[in-house]
Design an enzyme around this catalytic site. Structure first.
Site, PDB file in Angstrom:
ATOM      1  N   GLY A   1       0.816  -1.213   0.000  1.00 35.61           N
ATOM      2  CA  GLY A   1       0.000   0.000   0.000  1.00 35.61           C
ATOM      3  C   GLY A   1       0.851   1.266   0.000  1.00 35.61           C
ATOM      4  N   GLN A   2       0.179   2.412   0.037  1.00 38.02           N
ATOM      5  CA  GLN A   2       0.883   3.707   0.052  1.00 38.02           C
ATOM      6  C   GLN A   2       1.899   3.758   1.200  1.00 38.02           C
ATOM      7  OE1 GLN A   2      -0.514   8.266   0.075  1.00 38.02           O
ATOM      8  NE2 GLN A   2      -0.982   7.288   2.017  1.00 38.02           N
TER       9      GLN A   2
ATOM     10  N   ALA B   1      -5.291  -3.088   5.616  1.00 37.32           N
ATOM     11  CA  ALA B   1      -6.686  -2.721   5.872  1.00 37.32           C
ATOM     12  C   ALA B   1      -7.418  -2.499   4.559  1.00 37.32           C
ATOM     13  CB  ALA B   1      -6.767  -1.428   6.687  1.00 37.32           C
ATOM     14  N   GLN B   2      -8.725  -2.675   4.597  1.00 33.21           N
ATOM     15  CA  GLN B   2      -9.593  -2.106   3.562  1.00 33.21           C
ATOM     16  C   GLN B   2      -9.681  -0.650   3.999  1.00 33.21           C
ATOM     17  OE1 GLN B   2     -11.492  -0.270   1.534  1.00 33.21           O
ATOM     18  NE2 GLN B   2     -13.243  -0.585   2.859  1.00 33.21           N
ATOM     19  N   SER B   3      -8.961   0.233   3.339  1.00 29.72           N
ATOM     20  CA  SER B   3      -8.702   1.557   3.905  1.00 29.72           C
ATOM     21  C   SER B   3      -9.624   2.651   3.360  1.00 29.72           C
ATOM     22  CB  SER B   3      -7.236   1.932   3.650  1.00 29.72           C
ATOM     23  OG  SER B   3      -7.043   2.214   2.275  1.00 29.72           O
TER      24      SER B   3
ATOM     25  N   SER C   1      -6.731   5.358  13.252  1.00 34.29           N
ATOM     26  CA  SER C   1      -7.122   6.430  12.326  1.00 34.29           C
ATOM     27  C   SER C   1      -7.951   7.522  12.989  1.00 34.29           C
ATOM     28  CB  SER C   1      -7.953   5.798  11.203  1.00 34.29           C
ATOM     29  OG  SER C   1      -8.665   6.775  10.503  1.00 34.29           O
TER      30      SER C   1
ATOM     31  N   GLU D   1     -10.390   8.687  11.687  1.00 38.21           N
ATOM     32  CA  GLU D   1     -11.786   8.350  11.389  1.00 38.21           C
ATOM     33  C   GLU D   1     -12.482   7.799  12.646  1.00 38.21           C
ATOM     34  OE1 GLU D   1     -13.372   8.974   8.471  1.00 38.21           O
ATOM     35  OE2 GLU D   1     -15.226   7.865   8.849  1.00 38.21           O
TER      36      GLU D   1
ATOM     37  N   TYR E   1     -15.793   1.411   8.598  1.00 36.76           N
ATOM     38  CA  TYR E   1     -14.332   1.505   8.686  1.00 36.76           C
ATOM     39  C   TYR E   1     -13.915   2.038  10.063  1.00 36.76           C
ATOM     40  CZ  TYR E   1      -9.632   3.434   7.914  1.00 36.76           C
ATOM     41  OH  TYR E   1      -8.305   3.755   8.035  1.00 36.76           O
TER      42      TYR E   1
ATOM     43  N   LYS F   1     -11.870   0.154  13.087  1.00 34.33           N
ATOM     44  CA  LYS F   1     -10.589   0.690  13.569  1.00 34.33           C
ATOM     45  C   LYS F   1     -10.651   0.955  15.082  1.00 34.33           C
ATOM     46  CE  LYS F   1      -7.752   1.028   9.983  1.00 34.33           C
ATOM     47  NZ  LYS F   1      -6.390   0.483   9.948  1.00 34.33           N
TER      48      LYS F   1
HETATM   49  P1  NAP Z   1      -3.639   1.410   1.281  1.00 39.03           P
HETATM   50  O1  NAP Z   1      -2.778   2.096   0.296  1.00 39.03           O
HETATM   51  O2  NAP Z   1      -5.057   1.127   0.929  1.00 39.03           O
HETATM   52  O3  NAP Z   1      -2.916   0.029   1.679  1.00 39.03           O
HETATM   53  C1  NAP Z   1      -3.596  -0.980   2.391  1.00 39.03           C
HETATM   54  C2  NAP Z   1      -2.794  -2.258   2.346  1.00 39.03           C
HETATM   55  O4  NAP Z   1      -3.519  -3.287   3.047  1.00 39.03           O
HETATM   56  C3  NAP Z   1      -2.561  -2.801   0.930  1.00 39.03           C
HETATM   57  O5  NAP Z   1      -1.251  -3.312   0.889  1.00 39.03           O
HETATM   58  C4  NAP Z   1      -3.571  -3.943   0.833  1.00 39.03           C
HETATM   59  O6  NAP Z   1      -3.186  -4.954  -0.043  1.00 39.03           O
HETATM   60  C5  NAP Z   1      -3.518  -4.465   2.252  1.00 39.03           C
HETATM   61  N1  NAP Z   1      -4.658  -5.313   2.600  1.00 39.03           N
HETATM   62  C6  NAP Z   1      -5.985  -5.054   2.460  1.00 39.03           C
HETATM   63  N2  NAP Z   1      -6.718  -6.089   2.923  1.00 39.03           N
HETATM   64  C7  NAP Z   1      -5.836  -7.030   3.345  1.00 39.03           C
HETATM   65  C8  NAP Z   1      -5.978  -8.320   3.912  1.00 39.03           C
HETATM   66  N3  NAP Z   1      -7.178  -8.874   4.138  1.00 39.03           N
HETATM   67  N4  NAP Z   1      -4.853  -9.004   4.236  1.00 39.03           N
HETATM   68  C9  NAP Z   1      -3.629  -8.492   3.989  1.00 39.03           C
HETATM   69  N5  NAP Z   1      -3.429  -7.266   3.456  1.00 39.03           N
HETATM   70  C10 NAP Z   1      -4.528  -6.546   3.142  1.00 39.03           C
HETATM   71  O7  NAP Z   1      -3.673   2.231   2.663  1.00 39.03           O
HETATM   72  P2  NAP Z   1      -2.608   3.272   3.265  1.00 39.03           P
HETATM   73  O8  NAP Z   1      -3.057   4.637   2.912  1.00 39.03           O
HETATM   74  O9  NAP Z   1      -1.243   2.830   2.952  1.00 39.03           O
HETATM   75  O10 NAP Z   1      -2.891   3.103   4.826  1.00 39.03           O
HETATM   76  C11 NAP Z   1      -2.159   2.169   5.604  1.00 39.03           C
HETATM   77  C12 NAP Z   1      -2.912   1.884   6.889  1.00 39.03           C
HETATM   78  O11 NAP Z   1      -3.074   3.093   7.628  1.00 39.03           O
HETATM   79  C13 NAP Z   1      -4.312   1.315   6.708  1.00 39.03           C
HETATM   80  O12 NAP Z   1      -4.551   0.429   7.780  1.00 39.03           O
HETATM   81  C14 NAP Z   1      -5.215   2.524   6.833  1.00 39.03           C
HETATM   82  O13 NAP Z   1      -6.506   2.125   7.251  1.00 39.03           O
HETATM   83  C15 NAP Z   1      -4.466   3.307   7.896  1.00 39.03           C
HETATM   84  N6  NAP Z   1      -4.650   4.761   7.865  1.00 39.03           N
HETATM   85  C16 NAP Z   1      -4.422   5.439   6.702  1.00 39.03           C
HETATM   86  C17 NAP Z   1      -4.537   6.819   6.702  1.00 39.03           C
HETATM   87  C18 NAP Z   1      -4.288   7.613   5.451  1.00 39.03           C
HETATM   88  O14 NAP Z   1      -4.704   8.778   5.398  1.00 39.03           O
HETATM   89  N7  NAP Z   1      -3.598   7.051   4.447  1.00 39.03           N
HETATM   90  C19 NAP Z   1      -4.881   7.498   7.893  1.00 39.03           C
HETATM   91  C20 NAP Z   1      -5.078   6.753   9.051  1.00 39.03           C
HETATM   92  C21 NAP Z   1      -4.944   5.394   9.039  1.00 39.03           C
HETATM   93  P3  NAP Z   1      -3.636  -4.916  -1.593  1.00 39.03           P
HETATM   94  O15 NAP Z   1      -2.532  -4.153  -2.275  1.00 39.03           O
HETATM   95  O16 NAP Z   1      -3.685  -6.358  -1.926  1.00 39.03           O
HETATM   96  O17 NAP Z   1      -4.978  -4.254  -1.663  1.00 39.03           O
HETATM   97  O1  G4F Z   2     -10.051  11.026   0.609  1.00 39.77           O
HETATM   98  P1  G4F Z   2     -11.140  10.409   1.382  1.00 39.77           P
HETATM   99  O2  G4F Z   2     -11.805   9.216   0.786  1.00 39.77           O
HETATM  100  O3  G4F Z   2     -10.554  10.117   2.825  1.00 39.77           O
HETATM  101  P2  G4F Z   2     -11.248   9.819   4.244  1.00 39.77           P
HETATM  102  O4  G4F Z   2     -12.628   9.337   4.094  1.00 39.77           O
HETATM  103  O5  G4F Z   2     -11.041  10.998   5.109  1.00 39.77           O
HETATM  104  O6  G4F Z   2     -10.373   8.581   4.763  1.00 39.77           O
HETATM  105  C1  G4F Z   2      -8.960   8.601   4.706  1.00 39.77           C
HETATM  106  O7  G4F Z   2      -8.455   9.178   5.881  1.00 39.77           O
HETATM  107  C2  G4F Z   2      -8.719   8.441   7.091  1.00 39.77           C
HETATM  108  C3  G4F Z   2      -8.085   9.232   8.251  1.00 39.77           C
HETATM  109  O8  G4F Z   2      -8.948  10.237   8.652  1.00 39.77           O
HETATM  110  C4  G4F Z   2      -8.101   7.076   6.949  1.00 39.77           C
HETATM  111  F1  G4F Z   2      -8.262   6.368   8.091  1.00 39.77           F
HETATM  112  C5  G4F Z   2      -8.716   6.339   5.780  1.00 39.77           C
HETATM  113  O9  G4F Z   2      -8.063   5.073   5.620  1.00 39.77           O
HETATM  114  C6  G4F Z   2      -8.493   7.163   4.517  1.00 39.77           C
HETATM  115  O10 G4F Z   2      -7.112   7.154   4.239  1.00 39.77           O
HETATM  116  O11 G4F Z   2     -12.305  11.483   1.645  1.00 39.77           O
HETATM  117  C7  G4F Z   2     -12.026  12.730   2.253  1.00 39.77           C
HETATM  118  C8  G4F Z   2     -13.273  13.611   2.197  1.00 39.77           C
HETATM  119  C9  G4F Z   2     -14.543  12.965   2.746  1.00 39.77           C
HETATM  120  O12 G4F Z   2     -15.222  13.898   3.546  1.00 39.77           O
HETATM  121  C10 G4F Z   2     -15.374  12.672   1.518  1.00 39.77           C
HETATM  122  O13 G4F Z   2     -16.790  12.696   1.731  1.00 39.77           O
HETATM  123  O14 G4F Z   2     -13.547  13.908   0.826  1.00 39.77           O
HETATM  124  C11 G4F Z   2     -14.953  13.816   0.618  1.00 39.77           C
HETATM  125  N1  G4F Z   2     -15.209  13.559  -0.800  1.00 39.77           N
HETATM  126  C12 G4F Z   2     -15.951  14.365  -1.609  1.00 39.77           C
HETATM  127  N2  G4F Z   2     -16.040  13.828  -2.836  1.00 39.77           N
HETATM  128  C13 G4F Z   2     -14.810  12.501  -1.502  1.00 39.77           C
HETATM  129  C14 G4F Z   2     -15.321  12.661  -2.787  1.00 39.77           C
HETATM  130  N3  G4F Z   2     -14.046  11.426  -1.161  1.00 39.77           N
HETATM  131  C15 G4F Z   2     -13.785  10.507  -2.127  1.00 39.77           C
HETATM  132  N4  G4F Z   2     -13.000   9.446  -1.806  1.00 39.77           N
HETATM  133  N5  G4F Z   2     -14.283  10.619  -3.392  1.00 39.77           N
HETATM  134  C16 G4F Z   2     -15.066  11.689  -3.794  1.00 39.77           C
HETATM  135  O15 G4F Z   2     -15.523  11.763  -4.929  1.00 39.77           O
END
Ligand code: NAP
Ligand code: G4F
Length: 324
Positions: free
Chosen positions: A12-13, A83-85, A126, A128, A152, A156
């Protein structure tokens, strides 16, 4: 010999940036990849690192795969990023989301207890989890009540609680990073930052004319993934397990982001952005702004990237990608 780190979600990212960071610091890095019918898709973000990481097939829902890896490697540090993120998608696939994001963490903790009880565990918690809860000063911090508003967020919060429970009950070194939104050129295409920046670039090149979004009025605290993976390692290398907010302390609306990105391309977002109710969520977290004073004070962490630099890096990436 360097420390051994096991990263779930390595594809993932965050997993890809964390791998680069840990390799730079001399770690041995182990990770899980899930089986995908198009194998190459699995490795896009870590293509350049494949010779330096030990990647095996595994899934958080298959405890035998976790057991096998922990027995074989006995890691010093475990970063649970899998995670299913996607929050919106968690309404479409709530059961898969809860199984992976909640029960997957239980699988990991049970396996650690038996197979690697001395390993330190980082859980990707998160912002969230807060839902629409904030303190009187309009910020969220470690002590702010948590009332999640999505499957989600609920999953979490379960995992966050489990980490705290196993820390106390079984004396595991288990810590939560409560990370606010963080982005990069490696962010998935259906998160709002990438969706806006990529499509604004396509509009500027005349390839498309319209961008469909949902709620433009919600506000987010956006940082850079590279800064946030540095914090993950600091959290596990603190003297004791604990929970830490990682954020920038600045907030902007989705509308603000549209304005900024389109104007950098000499466009007016109002000419191109349309609202499609399909992207509006059944319930919405409307405001995030994190106070990371505890992390600054205890871990000595602070972000290096400004919001402007984050947007510029993502814009440059897509301008280069679609230059022809
Ligand atoms: P991401 O790009 O969606 O990466 C998620 C990773 O989890 C991918 O490698 C995915 O594999 C893997 N995965 C999903 N389901 C799985 C399963 N059942 N078993 C094993 N691996 C699985 O998310 P990210 O942005 O890097 O975020 C990393 C973590 O931080 C996540 O837990 C997310 O919920 C949390 N988080 C993210 C943010 C944010 O803003 N980015 C903020 C707070 C918390 P595939 O490549 O196969 O899909
Ligand atoms: O980019 P988003 O999908 O991120 P969201 O929902 O904040 O979740 C991300 O951040 C969380 C931490 O706070 C992580 F835990 C989670 O894994 C993920 O990385 O949406 C951001 C905002 C939301 O309010 C959404 O309603 O953008 C608004 N939005 C408006 N139009 C949209 C859209 N979001 C998405 N994805 N797509 C749209 O077309």
């Amino acid at each position: 010999m360097g420390k051994k780190a096991f990263i779930t979600g390595i594809t993932g990212q965050d997993g890809s940036y964390l791998t680069e960071h840990l390799l730079d610091l001399g770690y041995e890095v182990y990770g899980f990849a899930r089986r995908n019918s198009v194998t190459e898709h699995q490795q896009t973000r870590i293509e350049n690192l494949m010779n330096n990481v030990d990647l095996t097939y595994g899934d958080m829902l298959d405890q035998s795969s976790i057991d096998k890896l922990l027995k074989r490697v006995n890691p010093d540090e475990i970063y649970n990023l899998a995670a299913q993120s996607h929050v919106r998608i968690s309404f479409d696939v709530p059961q898969f989301t809860v199984q992976t994001n909640a029960l997957g963490v239980l699988n990991l903790l049970e396996s650690v207890k038996i197979n690697a009880p001395n390993a330190k565990i980082y859980q990707a918690s998160s912002s969230e989890m807060f839902g629409n809860s904030r303190d009187a000063d309009n910020m969220q911090r470690e002590t702010t009540p948590m009332h999640p508003v999505s499957p989600y967020g609920c999953a979490k919060l379960f995992s966050y609680s489990l980490i705290r429970n196993y820390r106390k009950a079984f004396k595991l070194f288990a810590s939560n990073g409560i990370l606010f939104n963080h982005e990069s050129p490696r962010r998935g295409a259906n998160f709002v930052t990438t969706k806006i920046i990529k499509n604004a670039v396509l509009i500027s090149k005349g390839k498309i004319n319209t961008l469909e979004l949902g709620n433009l009025d919600s506000k987010r605290d956006w940082g850079h993934s590279k800064d946030y993976v540095r914090a993950m390692r600091l959290i596990l290398n603190h003297t004791e397990p604990d929970d830490f907010v990682i954020s920038t302390g600045e907030t902007k609306s989705i509308r603000d982001l549209c304005k900024i990105v389109f104007s950098k391309l000499n466009l007016n977002y109002e000419d191109h952005v349309k609202i499609n109710p399909k992207y509006v969520r059944p319930d919405e977290l409307s405001y995030l702004c994190g106070d990371c004073s505890k992390s600054k004070k205890i871990l000595g962490w602070k972000p290096k990237y400004s919001f402007e630099e984050l947007v510029d890096e993502m814009l440059e990436y897509f301008l280069e990608k679609y230059k022809d």
